[in-house]
Design a protein around this motif. Sequence first.
Motif, mmCIF file in Angstrom:
data_model
loop_
_atom_site.group_PDB
_atom_site.id
_atom_site.type_symbol
_atom_site.label_atom_id
_atom_site.label_comp_id
_atom_site.label_asym_id
_atom_site.label_seq_id
_atom_site.Cartn_x
_atom_site.Cartn_y
_atom_site.Cartn_z
ATOM 1 N N LEU C 322 0.660 -1.157 0.160
ATOM 2 C CA LEU C 322 -0.049 0.072 0.023
ATOM 3 C C LEU C 322 0.717 1.321 -0.003
ATOM 4 C CD1 LEU C 322 -3.063 -1.131 2.446
ATOM 5 C CD2 LEU C 322 -2.885 -0.882 -0.248
ATOM 6 N N ARG C 323 2.181 1.295 0.729
ATOM 7 C CA ARG C 323 2.878 2.417 0.694
ATOM 8 C C ARG C 323 3.299 2.538 -0.600
ATOM 9 N NH1 ARG C 323 5.776 -0.243 5.158
ATOM 10 N NH2 ARG C 323 4.179 0.283 6.892
ATOM 11 N N THR C 324 3.886 1.501 -1.458
ATOM 12 C CA THR C 324 4.094 1.744 -2.827
ATOM 13 C C THR C 324 2.994 2.550 -3.696
ATOM 14 O OG1 THR C 324 5.593 -0.380 -2.543
ATOM 15 C CG2 THR C 324 5.197 0.544 -4.754
ATOM 16 N N VAL C 325 1.930 1.689 -3.541
ATOM 17 C CA VAL C 325 0.641 2.292 -4.422
ATOM 18 C C VAL C 325 0.588 3.717 -4.335
ATOM 19 C CG1 VAL C 325 -1.778 1.997 -4.606
ATOM 20 C CG2 VAL C 325 -0.420 -0.023 -4.468
ATOM 21 N N GLY C 326 0.489 3.926 -2.735
ATOM 22 C CA GLY C 326 0.163 5.426 -2.721
ATOM 23 C C GLY C 326 1.345 6.554 -2.806
ATOM 24 N N SER C 327 2.676 5.966 -3.079
ATOM 25 C CA SER C 327 3.671 7.083 -3.274
ATOM 26 C C SER C 327 3.350 7.558 -4.585
ATOM 27 C CB SER C 327 5.006 6.217 -3.242
ATOM 28 O OG SER C 327 5.128 5.114 -4.318
ATOM 29 N N ALA C 328 4.075 8.727 -4.686
ATOM 30 C CA ALA C 328 4.064 9.879 -5.963
ATOM 31 C C ALA C 328 4.685 8.634 -6.874
ATOM 32 C CB ALA C 328 4.838 10.793 -5.736
ATOM 33 N N GLU C 329 6.158 8.137 -6.429
ATOM 34 C CA GLU C 329 6.506 7.371 -7.632
ATOM 35 C C GLU C 329 5.864 6.230 -8.002
ATOM 36 O OE1 GLU C 329 9.900 5.547 -5.787
ATOM 37 O OE2 GLU C 329 10.807 4.970 -7.597
ATOM 38 N N PRO C 336 0.633 6.360 -16.208
ATOM 39 C CA PRO C 336 1.060 6.312 -17.848
ATOM 40 C C PRO C 336 0.723 5.111 -18.423
ATOM 41 C CG PRO C 336 2.970 7.320 -16.567
ATOM 42 C CD PRO C 336 1.884 6.567 -15.370
ATOM 43 N N LEU C 337 1.114 3.998 -18.030
ATOM 44 C CA LEU C 337 0.790 2.594 -18.618
ATOM 45 C C LEU C 337 -0.524 2.164 -18.625
ATOM 46 C CD1 LEU C 337 4.052 0.493 -17.240
ATOM 47 C CD2 LEU C 337 3.579 1.325 -19.755
ATOM 48 N N LYS C 338 -1.367 2.532 -17.549
ATOM 49 C CA LYS C 338 -2.700 2.226 -17.481
ATOM 50 C C LYS C 338 -3.554 3.243 -18.087
ATOM 51 C CE LYS C 338 -6.215 0.021 -15.400
ATOM 52 N NZ LYS C 338 -7.358 0.754 -16.133
ATOM 53 N N GLY C 339 -3.208 4.422 -18.442
ATOM 54 C CA GLY C 339 -3.929 5.245 -19.224
ATOM 55 C C GLY C 339 -4.898 6.023 -18.296
ATOM 56 N N SER C 340 -4.490 6.328 -17.030
ATOM 57 C CA SER C 340 -5.299 7.075 -16.419
ATOM 58 C C SER C 340 -4.414 8.178 -15.421
ATOM 59 C CB SER C 340 -5.732 6.118 -15.174
ATOM 60 O OG SER C 340 -4.910 5.291 -14.619
ATOM 61 N N ILE C 341 -5.047 8.999 -14.846
ATOM 62 C CA ILE C 341 -4.387 10.131 -14.012
ATOM 63 C C ILE C 341 -4.151 9.804 -12.664
ATOM 64 C CG2 ILE C 341 -4.912 12.013 -15.906
ATOM 65 C CD1 ILE C 341 -7.262 12.871 -13.815
ATOM 66 N N PRO C 342 -3.149 10.266 -12.222
ATOM 67 C CA PRO C 342 -2.699 9.732 -10.776
ATOM 68 C C PRO C 342 -3.718 10.484 -9.704
ATOM 69 C CG PRO C 342 -1.157 11.408 -11.667
ATOM 70 C CD PRO C 342 -2.081 10.978 -12.710
ATOM 71 N N ALA C 343 -3.880 9.587 -8.795
ATOM 72 C CA ALA C 343 -5.106 10.138 -7.612
ATOM 73 C C ALA C 343 -4.250 11.206 -6.789
ATOM 74 C CB ALA C 343 -5.522 9.246 -6.761
ATOM 75 N N ARG C 344 -2.873 11.098 -6.737
ATOM 76 C CA ARG C 344 -2.161 12.304 -5.840
ATOM 77 C C ARG C 344 -1.958 13.582 -6.512
ATOM 78 N NH1 ARG C 344 2.012 10.003 -1.730
ATOM 79 N NH2 ARG C 344 3.152 12.182 -1.841
ATOM 80 N N ILE C 345 -2.351 14.640 -5.933
ATOM 81 C CA ILE C 345 -2.189 15.995 -6.588
ATOM 82 C C ILE C 345 -0.899 16.406 -6.642
ATOM 83 C CG2 ILE C 345 -4.524 16.844 -5.978
ATOM 84 C CD1 ILE C 345 -3.179 17.859 -3.192
ATOM 85 N N ASP C 346 0.013 15.903 -6.076
ATOM 86 C CA ASP C 346 1.544 16.242 -6.197
ATOM 87 C C ASP C 346 2.440 15.196 -7.405
ATOM 88 O OD1 ASP C 346 1.581 13.990 -4.803
ATOM 89 O OD2 ASP C 346 3.332 14.387 -3.307
ATOM 90 N N ALA C 347 1.796 14.468 -8.244
ATOM 91 C CA ALA C 347 2.286 13.632 -8.853
ATOM 92 C C ALA C 347 2.574 14.448 -10.321
ATOM 93 C CB ALA C 347 1.452 12.435 -9.456
#
Lengths: 372, 286, 418
Positions: C322-329, C336-347
């Motif tokens: 979950l830490r990996t999933v939620g990280s900006a990285e 970009p691969l999934k074709g969606s925009i990130p949920a985090r505002i600082d991505a």
Amino acid sequence: MRLNADRLTALAVLAPSVILLAIFVYGFIGQTFYIATTNWQGLGAVEIRSVGLQNFEALFAGSGLPFFRFREALVNTVVFTVLFIAACLSLGLFLAILLDQRIRAETLFRTIFLFPMALSFVVTGTVWRWLFSPRSGLNTLPTVFGGAALPPDQWAWFTDRRQLVTFTWADASRTVVILIIVGLLVFAVTAALRRRPVQALIVGMIGLSLIGWFFLGGAFEALGTVVRPLHGVNLAMVSIVIAATWQMSGYTMAMYLAALRGIPEELREAARVDGCNELQVYRHVVLPLLQPITLSAMIILGHISLKIFDLIYVMAGGDNLRVDVPGIHMYLTAFRGNNFALGAAIAVIMLILVAFVIVPYLINAFRTEVRR
Amino acid sequence: MSALALPQRRQAALRRRTFTRAAIYATLIFWALIYLIPIYLVLVTSLKPRAEVSLDQVWTLPRQVSTDAFIAAVERLSPNFLNSVALTGPATILSAVLGSLNGYVLSKWRFRGANIVFPLMLFGMFIPYQSVLIPLFQLLSQLRLTGTLWGLILTHVVYGLPITTLIFRNYYAEIPDELVEAAQIDGANFFNLYAKVIFPLSLPGFVVVIIWQFTQIWNEYLFAVTLTDPASQPITVALSQLAGGQAIDFSLQMAGSFLAALPTLLVYILLGRYFIRGLLAGSVKG
Amino acid sequence: MNKRLLSLFVAIVLGFALVGSAAAQGGGKLEIFSWWAGDEGPALEALIKLYNQKNPNVEVVNATVTGGAGVAARAVLKTRMLGGNPPDSFQVHAGQELTGTWVVANRMEPLTELYRSEGWLDKFPKDLIDLITYEGEIWTVPVNIHRSNVMWYVPAKLQEWGVEVPKTWDEFLAVCPKIKERGVTPLAMGENWTAVHLFENVLLAQLGVQGYRDLFDGKLSWESDAAKAAWTLFDKILDCTNPDAASLSWQQANDLVIEGKAAFYVMGDWAAGYMTTTKGLTPGEGFGYAPAPGTEGVFNMLSDSFGLPKGAPNRENALAWLRTVGSAEGQDTFNPLKGSIPARIDADVKNPNLYNSYLQSAAADFASNALVGSLMHGAAAPESFLNDFQTVISVFIATRDADLAASASQALAEASAR
């Protein structure tokens, strides 16, 4: 002394199987009946309480669409069962008679007609899903011979939405109820005339109590409350029937062939001597002898078709109303929709349908065996 | 005998006969081809490279034979294939052994009430499994057996008992009771008798039962999809998902179908005789 | 016991032992359950790879059940959760699918503490946090934002046919016969759930943002004239779709547009991922996009997220996941691969090397448009409603009875509110 010890051992050897089946068949069926009379939703914190026969009432007479869907599935199963049995019996008999003509390479032909039986319904479903894909598969077969592909909107196969004969649930269910009651009463009267008073009494009582339940108890009116949407003979079922027949007709062929081989040649010879030609030999000698096999085959195929699930689920998907069957509806209601109580009720109805076919058959099979 | 030497009428009859024979063969060949259409499609498609598979060119032979689809299918499905093997093996053998013992008891040690117990057991092979699915799922969950092959093996053993018992019971009914009685006089007890008289004669029965159970369990779907998780899924479940929501990769689906069908097909082709016997035994009296 | 019998039993026991050892679980595992396979698989695989760089000793089991929008997966997941055999972490749509199904049933662990320790509380949009909050606790980690109300087409084909992109459904219905005349399907559709997907956007167009929200809040009846009109409109739109819809997956329906056999396709923006990654098309050139008719200025959103079920066998590994999933990285690896925009505002969403022009525009819309939650994709209504609503849609497709569908939907809404 020795024998008694052995008898005990014999019972002890049989016991584990009997106990396991008692739990896994009868215990579980009982539990399913019980669940069907509750409001159990699987997940969620709702307290489980008994609701009596509400789930069944809803399925047969409720106005919600999930209940309509169940009734559509029920109608589809009946249509499927009739068409599927008819197709398997006629094709199986036809092929068996052909193979009975002292054919060279008989083994090869038999192998070809029977091999689909060895496949999983999942494999059949996967392959026929493509064969019946309206933009491809069989619809493009004419192009091989230089013709034009069949138009997908006319040859929509399992995606077809058209219905041939339509009727309301009210009409259909009331007709079935009346037919059942009339059938029971006729049976009772015949039994009485044949001096079988116990049979006549039991069946007559069942018939009369049904009359009471339906006409005095208001169930008949309840069945008539829902008139929309219409049910019918769905064209889409045809593609399922074809795929299922491809898989199972070899079975009827094998049964018929075995039976044909069991008919003594002298019988046919005698008929020929009496001046019958080949066709007449079949009509007057062979076909009557095949009747018990036909009955067995009908029962085996019937119980398969009443519980069919995987073939349609894989071939046409789970939410395709026109080919929906109770097996799929039960699985989705319980394990996707979380409504375990309603799913159990559907399962109970499936069981009762199958029992109608199987129980008389088993009773009959064992009664004749005991007599022998 | 030469046809010319025959009188006119017999010659005409012969001609008619030849015509009928030709019509019979033609009809048989026609139907055989129809039955083989799906196989043609499976083979042709699975041997095409992905780029060559298109919706409107399904019937053409591959311009270029490619094993890519098969390699991909083996890669994707081999864990599930092994699951199916690990499931089918023990479940088949266990239900066959139990069926043999039950059949022995029911045919040679008939007890009062057997005529009620046995039909009640048999009923278990006809029920729609949906009618036991929810309680079965509850029980196996409580035993922590859902998501494992163990739960599925237990399930198949139990629901396989009626048919295996039936086949062995009918099979042992053919063994003369005199053989049994003679052995008993020689002092054989229940197990001696089974080991010395019954079991040695059982091989054909075992072949029929094992083939039947193998085919049924390998091909089963409803229990498998409800009781396993992705790590323990048998091949039928994996195949249905391959076909479920993917883009048009029909070559992979068809190669997968072929893979899933291969074991039962091989058994059928090599041991077809016994397969048919099991098939006919399914209709209770055989 | 006789020797032969004995050897038979030994063989069986051996067989069991072999199976048992094959099934035995090793330590250091992480099982992730999702419905991303095939064309959607590479994004998840990249995220798993990133996780493995940080947690090299953990063996990740990528358990996928395919079938678009997780229709099949939800049935399988449910049996596993009920069976006391949960995966370590599973994909779930933010919103009612999460709270109404799993949180209410007390099957999830709250993650508020994780958000605090990772400093995430102000890194996700407030609307999104609200969607995954129930009784004061946060329950999942969102990985992306998808948009449901997008209409796809191929610009070159439209030019060839002389067809403009319709801005409203009335415009679409006006142009529908013209497209049909060319032997082209005006609007592509696939199996049942894609019809639900289409319907929710018809509903949104018909009711507007406030009406749509009111409908799912129970303030507007499904039997109101406005909601009924959506069914009548949907009926007309269905006449412009391909008759073989039930036989096509969402990708196959998408292919109809790419191959010029259909003109338009209303589908979530994972279609952009499919067309760029799998089909190698460039956004704006190979394929065009517009808001679904009548939904300009609205962003019908859904969010994929990962949660921590109670009783997860490898809890520590799941938390690390979950830490990996939620990280900006992690989000910039996945999206970009999934074709969606990130949920985090600082991505790093402004980075054109990562996010293509479609995603840039989606991110801009997400920041400026009115937001509503998707029905089909678990944000707007509980799953029990959705399951039966799929029946409503399948009945409607077959019968086209608007009154019936309206009253049935109202009955479902009342039942699930209880």
